[in-house]
Design a protein around this motif. Structure first.
Motif, short mmCIF file in Angstrom:
data_model
loop_
_atom_site.label_atom_id
_atom_site.label_comp_id
_atom_site.label_asym_id
_atom_site.label_seq_id
_atom_site.Cartn_x
_atom_site.Cartn_y
_atom_site.Cartn_z
N LEU A 1 0.83 -1.21 0.00
CA LEU A 1 0.00 0.00 0.00
C LEU A 1 0.87 1.25 0.00
N LYS A 2 1.90 1.27 0.83
CA LYS A 2 2.77 2.46 0.90
C LYS A 2 3.55 2.66 -0.40
N ARG A 3 3.88 1.57 -1.11
CA ARG A 3 4.54 1.71 -2.42
C ARG A 3 3.59 2.32 -3.44
N GLU A 4 2.34 1.85 -3.45
CA GLU A 4 1.36 2.32 -4.43
C GLU A 4 0.82 3.71 -4.10
N ARG A 5 0.65 3.99 -2.81
CA ARG A 5 0.06 5.26 -2.39
C ARG A 5 0.76 5.72 -1.12
N PRO A 6 1.84 6.48 -1.25
CA PRO A 6 2.63 6.88 -0.08
C PRO A 6 1.86 7.68 0.98
N ASP A 7 0.79 8.38 0.59
CA ASP A 7 0.02 9.17 1.56
C ASP A 7 -1.04 8.35 2.29
N ALA A 8 -1.17 7.07 1.96
CA ALA A 8 -2.17 6.21 2.60
C ALA A 8 -1.84 6.03 4.08
N ARG A 9 -2.89 5.88 4.88
CA ARG A 9 -2.74 5.70 6.33
C ARG A 9 -3.21 4.29 6.68
N ALA A 10 -2.29 3.48 7.20
CA ALA A 10 -2.61 2.09 7.52
C ALA A 10 -2.34 1.83 9.00
N ILE A 11 -3.20 1.01 9.59
CA ILE A 11 -2.96 0.54 10.95
C ILE A 11 -2.96 -0.98 10.94
N VAL A 12 -2.24 -1.55 11.88
CA VAL A 12 -2.13 -3.00 12.00
C VAL A 12 -2.88 -3.42 13.25
N LEU A 13 -3.73 -4.44 13.10
CA LEU A 13 -4.45 -5.04 14.23
C LEU A 13 -3.87 -6.42 14.48
N THR A 14 -3.72 -6.77 15.74
CA THR A 14 -3.25 -8.12 16.01
C THR A 14 -3.63 -8.57 17.41
N GLY A 15 -3.76 -9.85 17.55
CA GLY A 15 -3.97 -10.45 18.86
C GLY A 15 -2.66 -10.97 19.41
N TYR A 16 -1.57 -10.81 18.63
CA TYR A 16 -0.27 -11.35 19.00
C TYR A 16 0.76 -10.22 19.05
N TYR B 1 -0.56 0.69 15.70
CA TYR B 1 -0.56 -0.75 15.92
C TYR B 1 -1.50 -0.99 17.09
N LEU B 2 -2.65 -1.60 16.83
CA LEU B 2 -3.65 -1.81 17.87
C LEU B 2 -3.79 -3.29 18.18
N SER B 3 -3.95 -3.59 19.46
CA SER B 3 -4.19 -4.97 19.87
C SER B 3 -5.67 -5.28 19.77
N LYS B 4 -5.96 -6.53 19.39
CA LYS B 4 -7.35 -6.98 19.36
C LYS B 4 -7.77 -7.30 20.77
N PRO B 5 -8.99 -7.17 21.12
CA PRO B 5 -10.05 -6.64 20.27
C PRO B 5 -10.05 -5.12 20.31
N ALA B 6 -10.08 -4.51 19.16
CA ALA B 6 -10.18 -3.05 19.06
C ALA B 6 -11.55 -2.73 18.48
N ASP B 7 -12.22 -1.73 19.02
CA ASP B 7 -13.53 -1.40 18.47
C ASP B 7 -13.39 -0.35 17.37
N ALA B 8 -14.47 -0.10 16.66
CA ALA B 8 -14.44 0.79 15.51
C ALA B 8 -14.03 2.21 15.89
N ASP B 9 -14.41 2.68 17.08
CA ASP B 9 -14.01 4.02 17.50
C ASP B 9 -12.50 4.12 17.67
N ASP B 10 -11.87 3.07 18.20
CA ASP B 10 -10.41 3.05 18.33
C ASP B 10 -9.76 3.09 16.94
N VAL B 11 -10.32 2.33 16.01
CA VAL B 11 -9.78 2.27 14.66
C VAL B 11 -9.90 3.63 13.97
#
Length: 184
Positions: A78-93, A110-120
């Protein structure tokens, strides 16, 4: 669109969600659509990469561990195709090394699961210098535990014995937990 002003510098509200937990993917997709995002759900790294190749979104929410690979590959593409894109990573690990790698590859949070939509939403729309606020009503420890048990239960195809074995708990204890309502 919702009535609140767009706080991001981008008017484009396209959002790619890459998550292999289908119930969570559906819930998060619906929640983000109600918050004004144009959501494209994908359940694998390959689907996410294919979508980015066709049309790179302005935002992405990517699970770290997916059935067919690592979600960090999606963030990197995503960052290669669109450098201005904003990405977050969710994980339980979650661990520090993976969080550092995610940020180096271009993830903004970087958010730990479970994350709700407001956090995202808060993480996606936060300015680069501002840190996300602590939610006013964070989940209780009992709720986090219950969510984790439910997630493992779904991953084990709703097999109580397998879930109990993976969680290292007695099967009857797990049955009692599953029979109760979710804690607040």
């Amino acid at each position: 669109m919702n009535a609140t002003p767009d706080v991001s510098p981008q008017a484009d509200r396209s959002l790619l969600i890459v998550e292999d937990d289908k119930p969570f993917l559906e819930r998060l997709s619906r929640a983000m659509e109600t918050r004004g995002f144009n959501v494209t759900p994908c359940d694998s790294v390959s689907d996410g990469l294919a979508h980015i190749g066709k049309s790179a979104p302005a935002f992405a929410v990517v699970d770290l561990r997916l059935g067919d690979g690592n979600g960090l590959d999606v963030v990197s593409a995503l960052k290669r195709e669109r450098p201005d894109a904003r990405a977050i990573v969710l994980t339980g690990y979650g661990n520090i090394a993976t969080a550092v790698t995610a940020v180096k590859l271009g993830a903004i949070d970087y958010l730990s699961k479970p994350a709700d939509a407001d956090d995202v939403v808060a993480a996606l729309l936060a300015s680069g210098t501002a840190k996300s606020e602590v939610p006013p009503n964070p989940m209780s420890a009992d709720r986090v535990r219950w969510e984790h048990i439910q997630r493992i239960y779904e991953m084990c195809n709703r097999n109580v014995s397998e879930t109990a074995r993976r969680l290292n708990m007695h099967r009857r204890t797990l049955q009692r937990i599953l029979a109760k309502r979710a804690p607040r």
